[in-house]
Design an enzyme around this catalytic site. Structure first.
Site, PDB file in Angstrom:
ATOM      1  N   ALA A 185       0.829  -1.208   0.000  1.00  0.00           N
ATOM      2  CA  ALA A 185       0.000   0.000   0.000  1.00  0.00           C
ATOM      3  C   ALA A 185       0.862   1.255   0.000  1.00  0.00           C
ATOM      4  CB  ALA A 185      -0.929  -0.009   1.214  1.00  0.00           C
ATOM      5  N   TYR A 186       1.907   1.238   0.802  1.00  0.00           N
ATOM      6  CA  TYR A 186       2.799   2.396   0.899  1.00  0.00           C
ATOM      7  C   TYR A 186       3.504   2.646  -0.436  1.00  0.00           C
ATOM      8  CZ  TYR A 186       6.441   5.440   2.863  1.00  0.00           C
ATOM      9  OH  TYR A 186       7.284   6.497   3.147  1.00  0.00           O
ATOM     10  N   VAL A 187       4.017   1.587  -1.045  1.00  0.00           N
ATOM     11  CA  VAL A 187       4.705   1.731  -2.321  1.00  0.00           C
ATOM     12  C   VAL A 187       3.739   2.185  -3.414  1.00  0.00           C
ATOM     13  CG1 VAL A 187       5.790   0.404  -4.178  1.00  0.00           C
ATOM     14  CG2 VAL A 187       6.653   0.219  -1.845  1.00  0.00           C
TER      15      VAL A 187
ATOM     16  N   SER B 136       1.292   4.189  -3.034  1.00  0.00           N
ATOM     17  CA  SER B 136       1.117   5.638  -2.860  1.00  0.00           C
ATOM     18  C   SER B 136       2.348   6.403  -3.327  1.00  0.00           C
ATOM     19  CB  SER B 136       0.803   5.962  -1.397  1.00  0.00           C
ATOM     20  OG  SER B 136       1.940   5.827  -0.551  1.00  0.00           O
ATOM     21  N   LYS B 137       3.528   5.878  -3.038  1.00  0.00           N
ATOM     22  CA  LYS B 137       4.750   6.598  -3.386  1.00  0.00           C
ATOM     23  C   LYS B 137       5.078   6.489  -4.873  1.00  0.00           C
ATOM     24  CE  LYS B 137       5.661   8.374   0.599  1.00  0.00           C
ATOM     25  NZ  LYS B 137       5.597   9.852   0.793  1.00  0.00           N
TER      26      LYS B 137
END
Length: 247
Positions: A155-157, A159-160
């Site tokens: 999820a974090y990747v 977004s980034k």
């Protein structure tokens, strides 16, 4: 003495009250920038940082607001311009991280990540594109995990990766305005955001994964930001992986 050359440049740092954001604020202040220190929830930390800068003879201002709220951010940019006369550099470090396997990931957490990291970056970048003065810089934040692709960072990747994409497109959309747009992608860095929830064993493993065999310090990341904010006028539309050679 009112010429552009003798007027301090102005930087707005979102998420500037802690972690990498604080290191960026400190670095830019020491390089002579007037700095607006943005906070989302911890005004006391932002105020303390501002007091330290002003006590040392610098210029600083604490400004609060939700980065994903376009009305709040428009008002925040107004506030900074009113205080310092304009904005030359916007550094968008504000972000949140939640980890977990994609198969089991909580979608409410996913939505929170996307709201802050993607919508927040978009809203701040939109204001910056409208407001930053000629010769300025917009610097967004990605992560080196877009390349290392560690499990549990899905999820974090996601977004980034979106942050990198929009930053590269904005660089091209600002053709002719002499404003650079880049993203900084830190590797494992010793901040509360990174260390939270990780065991000593995991942290040690990540340290050894880097050829320099240590975690990054927030100051390491601030050096890259200062380069992009200042002398790096021929670096544009790039993602700078500041990670000690991790990947």
């Amino acid at each position: 003495m009112n010429s552009k050359e003798n007027t301090p440049r102005v930087a707005l740092v979102t998420g500037g009250s802690g972690g990498i954001g604080k290191a960026v604020v400190d670095k830019l202040a020491t390089e002579g920038f007037a700095v607006a220190v943005h906070y989302a929830g911890n005004q006391a930390k932002a105020d303390a940082l501002v007091q330290g800068i002003t006590a040392a003879g610098g210029r600083a201002l604490a400004v609060g607001g939700d980065v994903a709220d376009e009305t709040a951010m428009s008002a925040l940019f107004d506030q900074v311009e009113a205080a310092f006369g304009g904005i030359d550099v916007v550094v968008n470090t504000a972000g949140i991280m939640r980890l977990g396997p994609i198969a089991d990931f909580n979608l409410d957490d996913f939505d929170k990540i996307m709201r802050t990291n993607v919508r927040g970056t978009f809203v701040v970048s939109q204001q910056a594109a409208r407001r930053v003065r000629e010769g300025g810089a917009i610097i967004n934040f990605s992560t080196s995990v877009t390349r290392t692709q560690f499990p549990n960072y899905g999820a974090y990747v996601a977004s980034k990766s979106a942050v990198e994409g929009l930053s590269m497109i904005l660089a091209r959309e600002l053709r002719g305005k002499n404003i650079t747009v880049n993203a900084v992608a830190p590797g494992p860095t010793a901040t509360a955001l990174f260390l939270d929830g990780k065991s000593e064993e995991v942290i040690a493993g990540l340290s050894k994964a880097v050829p320099l065999e240590r975690l990054g310090d927030p100051e390491d990341i601030a050096e890259s930001v200062a380069f992009l904010a200042g002398p790096a006028r021929w670096v544009n539309g790039q993602t700078i992986f500041t990670n000690g050679g991790l990947a």
